[in-house]
Design a protein around this motif. Structure first.
Motif, PDB file in Angstrom:
ATOM      1  N   MET A 185       0.786  -1.248   0.000  1.00 29.96           N
ATOM      2  CA  MET A 185       0.000   0.000   0.000  1.00 29.96           C
ATOM      3  C   MET A 185       0.816   1.296   0.000  1.00 29.96           C
ATOM      4  SD  MET A 185      -3.478  -0.582   2.198  1.00 29.96           S
ATOM      5  CE  MET A 185      -3.661   1.170   2.475  1.00 29.96           C
ATOM      6  N   PRO A 186       1.949   1.372   0.733  1.00 33.76           N
ATOM      7  CA  PRO A 186       2.694   2.653   0.734  1.00 33.76           C
ATOM      8  C   PRO A 186       3.357   2.996  -0.597  1.00 33.76           C
ATOM      9  CG  PRO A 186       3.257   1.292   2.642  1.00 33.76           C
ATOM     10  CD  PRO A 186       2.496   0.421   1.708  1.00 33.76           C
ATOM     11  N   LEU A 187       3.391   2.040  -1.543  1.00 33.64           N
ATOM     12  CA  LEU A 187       4.056   2.293  -2.817  1.00 33.64           C
ATOM     13  C   LEU A 187       3.354   3.401  -3.589  1.00 33.64           C
ATOM     14  CD1 LEU A 187       4.779  -1.346  -4.091  1.00 33.64           C
ATOM     15  CD2 LEU A 187       6.386   0.232  -3.042  1.00 33.64           C
ATOM     16  N   GLU A 188       4.124   4.063  -4.447  1.00 32.90           N
ATOM     17  CA  GLU A 188       3.617   5.148  -5.286  1.00 32.90           C
ATOM     18  C   GLU A 188       2.454   4.648  -6.165  1.00 32.90           C
ATOM     19  OE1 GLU A 188       5.482   8.037  -8.737  1.00 32.90           O
ATOM     20  OE2 GLU A 188       6.833   6.905  -7.444  1.00 32.90           O
ATOM     21  N   ARG A 189       1.384   5.442  -6.254  1.00 29.76           N
ATOM     22  CA  ARG A 189       0.185   5.145  -7.060  1.00 29.76           C
ATOM     23  C   ARG A 189      -0.485   3.820  -6.657  1.00 29.76           C
ATOM     24  NH1 ARG A 189       3.838   6.550 -10.926  1.00 29.76           N
ATOM     25  NH2 ARG A 189       3.875   4.468 -11.829  1.00 29.76           N
ATOM     26  N   MET A 190      -0.388   3.435  -5.382  1.00 28.42           N
ATOM     27  CA  MET A 190      -0.974   2.169  -4.936  1.00 28.42           C
ATOM     28  C   MET A 190      -1.993   2.431  -3.828  1.00 28.42           C
ATOM     29  SD  MET A 190      -0.829  -1.117  -5.619  1.00 28.42           S
ATOM     30  CE  MET A 190       0.753  -1.416  -6.405  1.00 28.42           C
ATOM     31  N   ALA A 191      -3.274   2.412  -4.182  1.00 24.42           N
ATOM     32  CA  ALA A 191      -4.341   2.594  -3.198  1.00 24.42           C
ATOM     33  C   ALA A 191      -4.675   1.241  -2.572  1.00 24.42           C
ATOM     34  CB  ALA A 191      -5.572   3.189  -3.875  1.00 24.42           C
ATOM     35  N   GLU A 192      -5.575   1.229  -1.588  1.00 23.07           N
ATOM     36  CA  GLU A 192      -5.916  -0.007  -0.871  1.00 23.07           C
ATOM     37  C   GLU A 192      -6.462  -1.068  -1.821  1.00 23.07           C
ATOM     38  OE1 GLU A 192      -8.479  -1.630   2.967  1.00 23.07           O
ATOM     39  OE2 GLU A 192      -8.515   0.504   2.466  1.00 23.07           O
ATOM     40  N   LYS A 193      -7.376  -0.636  -2.712  1.00 18.60           N
ATOM     41  CA  LYS A 193      -8.010  -1.601  -3.617  1.00 18.60           C
ATOM     42  C   LYS A 193      -6.994  -2.217  -4.572  1.00 18.60           C
ATOM     43  CE  LYS A 193     -11.564  -3.787  -5.309  1.00 18.60           C
ATOM     44  NZ  LYS A 193     -12.142  -4.893  -4.528  1.00 18.60           N
ATOM     45  N   SER A 194      -6.120  -1.385  -5.128  1.00 18.88           N
ATOM     46  CA  SER A 194      -5.129  -1.910  -6.078  1.00 18.88           C
ATOM     47  C   SER A 194      -4.124  -2.815  -5.373  1.00 18.88           C
ATOM     48  CB  SER A 194      -4.419  -0.782  -6.822  1.00 18.88           C
ATOM     49  OG  SER A 194      -3.984   0.212  -5.945  1.00 18.88           O
ATOM     50  N   ALA A 195      -3.789  -2.505  -4.119  1.00 20.11           N
ATOM     51  CA  ALA A 195      -2.881  -3.356  -3.335  1.00 20.11           C
ATOM     52  C   ALA A 195      -3.536  -4.714  -3.074  1.00 20.11           C
ATOM     53  CB  ALA A 195      -2.527  -2.677  -2.017  1.00 20.11           C
ATOM     54  N   GLU A 196      -4.827  -4.670  -2.787  1.00 20.58           N
ATOM     55  CA  GLU A 196      -5.595  -5.898  -2.549  1.00 20.58           C
ATOM     56  C   GLU A 196      -5.652  -6.760  -3.824  1.00 20.58           C
ATOM     57  OE1 GLU A 196     -10.132  -6.435  -1.434  1.00 20.58           O
ATOM     58  OE2 GLU A 196      -9.064  -5.301   0.118  1.00 20.58           O
ATOM     59  N   ASN A 197      -5.904  -6.106  -4.958  1.00 21.67           N
ATOM     60  CA  ASN A 197      -5.961  -6.816  -6.239  1.00 21.67           C
ATOM     61  C   ASN A 197      -4.631  -7.474  -6.572  1.00 21.67           C
ATOM     62  OD1 ASN A 197      -8.602  -6.058  -6.627  1.00 21.67           O
ATOM     63  ND2 ASN A 197      -8.129  -4.333  -7.978  1.00 21.67           N
ATOM     64  N   LEU A 198      -3.539  -6.766  -6.273  1.00 21.74           N
ATOM     65  CA  LEU A 198      -2.210  -7.297  -6.560  1.00 21.74           C
ATOM     66  C   LEU A 198      -1.940  -8.564  -5.737  1.00 21.74           C
ATOM     67  CD1 LEU A 198       1.030  -5.290  -7.074  1.00 21.74           C
ATOM     68  CD2 LEU A 198       1.052  -7.209  -5.506  1.00 21.74           C
ATOM     69  N   VAL A 199      -2.183  -8.482  -4.445  1.00 23.44           N
ATOM     70  CA  VAL A 199      -1.944  -9.637  -3.560  1.00 23.44           C
ATOM     71  C   VAL A 199      -2.855 -10.813  -3.944  1.00 23.44           C
ATOM     72  CG1 VAL A 199      -2.071 -10.452  -1.168  1.00 23.44           C
ATOM     73  CG2 VAL A 199      -1.070  -8.209  -1.669  1.00 23.44           C
ATOM     74  N   ASN A 200      -4.109 -10.520  -4.285  1.00 23.11           N
ATOM     75  CA  ASN A 200      -5.040 -11.573  -4.710  1.00 23.11           C
ATOM     76  C   ASN A 200      -4.605 -12.195  -6.035  1.00 23.11           C
ATOM     77  OD1 ASN A 200      -6.612 -11.156  -2.471  1.00 23.11           O
ATOM     78  ND2 ASN A 200      -8.128  -9.869  -3.509  1.00 23.11           N
ATOM     79  N   GLY A 201      -4.084 -11.335  -6.941  1.00 21.58           N
ATOM     80  CA  GLY A 201      -3.606 -11.822  -8.240  1.00 21.58           C
ATOM     81  C   GLY A 201      -2.434 -12.770  -8.082  1.00 21.58           C
ATOM     82  N   ILE A 202      -1.541 -12.440  -7.155  1.00 23.01           N
ATOM     83  CA  ILE A 202      -0.388 -13.315  -6.882  1.00 23.01           C
ATOM     84  C   ILE A 202      -0.881 -14.651  -6.322  1.00 23.01           C
ATOM     85  CG2 ILE A 202       1.658 -13.620  -5.425  1.00 23.01           C
ATOM     86  CD1 ILE A 202       2.023 -10.511  -5.634  1.00 23.01           C
TER      87      ILE A 202
END
Length: 664
Positions: free
Chosen positions: A478-495
């Motif tokens: 989540m703290p990464l640049e241009r990374m909101a909660e939803k996009s962080a969640e999608n990334l972890v779920n995608g992995i």
């Protein structure tokens, strides 16, 4: 006449007028009359939605909005074609064909190669049910709604046709229509489109089909794919497709030799400029479908087809600077950074210089005026230097000796054209490149993650290899640049979802040098699990169909590396699929292990593709031509007599289809 009958009569009449205008180029009523009839149909359909028909001509005006395009796997892969640039290339190709076919008589079909966006149309019971882009050749995007707006694509077929088949072609934008579109854009103060091909391709992915309907797109068809089509040759295929209502270009010729092929090529190299569409070459195909079947495919292309490319477009510009890129395998690629120049409808700023030998061959230097060419390749290349314009203070190019990223001394092994950075686990572009390959669509297809995200995660010290991905948490991301909660969640779920990816794609994702998609499938099928593959020797690996010594050595070297073995053990712990599934293992045996079997002729019980699959499923290797290494020849009807004679001369057992089935 009932309302339903009136609607159907109008639909049929409009279909016929549409065919006359857009396919035959022979309209029988005025545009105004056509528009009035279409309006009458739309009025009736809006009042009587119970008579909805997905193939109605009224749907061609568009209006449906597609938010995202579904990915669809092609029933039959869409292969790319090998390219040739000379008569000698064609003659060499003909010799290769004759070696496999056993010097049988061969006819060729020549067709123009139109420069557009490849499309696959699926018809069931004479109705268009799906339109899919080429994508990566294995899967593409469903663009049916947009393709229905293209007037030359029949929504319903004419005459007698197979119950189900795919037909392949190109979506093109005629030059006149392209010019009109640009005239309008300039009048509106907008930038003009760069070229017809890219504009046609981009049109297919517009979300609003009404906008697609406004564009003068056309669809030119060239190939039917399917079983039990009743077609025996490419030439007959073109004729049948025309009968069914498809727009099939008439600029085609049946040739008895490559000499006749070159006459066709020479004619159209001059007259192509008179055509209403862009074309960049001629596609030459073996005419007989039975011979096509016998020739089969390499990992990327059909052996029975070749694209002869017209002379590439060339431009000259100044080479400002040579820079060096590091690939995921450590290979160094020199890049020419150019003064921007317009070439083949696109602005070119960079060109590949390939390797040190290429630079030395042409004596390419910074500050030179160079000739840039864009032919069959996507990336432009430098093909020469204008020495008359070389600056007086010019200095020869000295190829770099150390990695531009990590400063490790470069290595070049004898016989290899490229230099390599051997800092496999410490060079940043190699690390991120391997992870970017791992997450890519053809590999682990991790949603919510792109190349930039990989760079960010690496930069922040969160990952150093692809196994690290599976330990990431939403809180870390989540703290990464241009990374909101939803996009962080999608990334972890995608992995997390990627643990379901099958073994053959995991094997490709590992990024072993020389192991592409096709090789990964063959290795997965031959060894069935990662442990068996890791234990294989070079000698054992080369017995697998299409696995040569170079690939075998690369595989062994990869698995001997302790770091790689540790990463694989970690991936196992995360649940990655490292063996074939139960369904894939069904019907697989070792009955034909160590045997090379050649298949030739036409078969009654099963098709040639199924027969080859049976050989591989039972541990055998499918041979493309008869040699002393051939164990058996499975002979069907219409097998060439020279092939039988060669097998008999070499004392190779010849078995029938039924005898082969009894063997397994």
């Amino acid at each position: 006449m009932t309302t339903e009958e009136r609607i159907e009569a109008l639909r049929q009449e409009l279909r016929e007028h549409n065919y006359n205008y857009y396919v035959l180029d022979n309209p029988t009523i005025s545009d105004f009359e056509f528009d009035m009839k279409l309006k009458a149909l739309q009025d009736l359909e809006s009042k009587h939605p119970e008579f909805y028909d997905p193939t109605s001509p009224s749907l061609r005006v568009g209006g449906m909005v597609t938010k995202s395009f579904e990915t669809v796997v092609h029933d039959h892969p869409m292969y790319s074609l090998d390219n040739s640039y000379s008569k000698e290339d064609l003659e060499d190709w003909e010799k290769r064909i004759q070696r496999i076919l056993g010097n049988s008589e061969v006819e060729f079909t020549c067709e123009l190669k139109y420069d557009g966006a490849s499309i696959s149309l699926t018809y069931e019971n004479g109705r268009l049910v799906r339109a899919v882009t080429r994508g990566d050749g294995t899967q593409g995007d469903d663009v049916t709604t947009n393709v229905k707006t293209i007037k030359s694509v029949p929504l319903r077929l004419k005459g007698s046709y197979p119950p189900k088949f795919d037909i392949r072609g190109e979506i093109v934008l005629p030059l006149e229509g392209f010019a009109e579109m640009n005239k309008e854009r300039i009048a509106n103060g907008e930038d003009p489109y760069m070229n017809p091909r890219n504009t046609a391709s981009g049109s297919l992915k517009l979300q609003d089909s009404a906008l697609v309907a406004e564009r003068p797109l056309d669809c030119l068809l060239y190939g039917v794919v399917g079983t039990n089509t009743g077609i025996s040759s490419q030439w007959q295929m073109l004729e049948k497709a025309r009968e069914w209502g498809f727009k099939v270009p008439t600029a085609a010729k049946l040739c008895a030799s490559t000499q006749e092929v070159m006459q066709f090529v020479d004619y159209w190299d001059v007259h192509r400029h008179d055509l209403p569409y862009e074309t960049d070459g001629v596609v030459v195909k073996v005419n007989s479908l039975q011979q096509q079947d016998e020739l089969g495919y390499t990992s990327k292309s059909p052996r029975w087809a070749m694209a002869y490319k017209f002379k590439a477009e060339q431009a000259s510009t100044v080479l400002n600077e040579i820079t060096y890129q590091v690939g995921r395998t450590g290979a160094i690629t020199p890049v020419a950074n150019l003064q921007p120049v317009l070439l083949a409808g696109t602005t070119v700023k960079r060109a590949s210089l390939h390797n040190a030998d290429q630079i030395a061959k042409f004596d390419i230097r910074e500050g030179d005026t160079v000739f840039v060419e864009k032919g069959g390749e996507i990336i432009p290349k430098i093909v020469g230097v204008d020495f008359t314009k070389r600056p007086a203070d010019s200095k020869p190019t000295v190829y770099i000796t150390h990695c531009p990223e990590c400063h490790t001394e470069l290595v070049r092994t004898p016989g290899d054209a490229k230099h390599y950075c051997v800092n496999y686990y410490g060079c940043p572009p190699q690390i991120t490149g391997r992870i970017q390959h791992y997450i890519s669509r053809k590999a682990m297809d991790i949603e919510g993650m792109g190349s930039e995200t990989v760079e960010l995660l690496f930069k922040e010290g969160l990952i150093t290899n692809y196994a690290d991905l599976y330990g990431l948490t939403k809180e870390q991301v989540m703290p990464l640049e241009r990374m909101a909660e939803k996009s962080a969640e999608n990334l972890v779920n995608g992995i997390a979802a990627s643990v379901q990816i099958p073994f053959e794609r995991v094997l490709f994702a590992l990024g072993i040098r020389f192991v592409g998609e096709t090789v990964a499938k063959k290795l997965a099928k031959a060894y069935r699990n990662i442990d068996a593959l890791m234990a294989a020797t070079v000698e054992e690996l080369t017995t697998v169909n299409e696995i040569g010594e170079r690939i075998a050595e690369s595989v062994v070297e990869f698995f001997q590396n302790e770091n790689n073995r540790i990463i694989i053990e970690r991936l196992k712990d995360y649940g990655i699929q490292f063996s074939l599934s139960e369904s894939q293992l069904q019907n697989q045996t070792d009955k034909l292990k160590g045997l090379t079997i050649v298949v030739s002729g036409v078969f009654e019980t099963i098709g040639r593709t199924e027969l080859k699959k049976l050989i591989e499923d039972n541990g055998g290797k499918v041979g493309s031509s008869i040699s002393s290494k051939t164990s058996y020849l499975v002979a069907g009807d219409k097998m060439g007599p020279s092939k039988r004679a060669k097998a008999e001369n070499l004392d190779i057992p010849i078995v029938s289809e039924q005898e082969f089935l009894a063997m397994i």
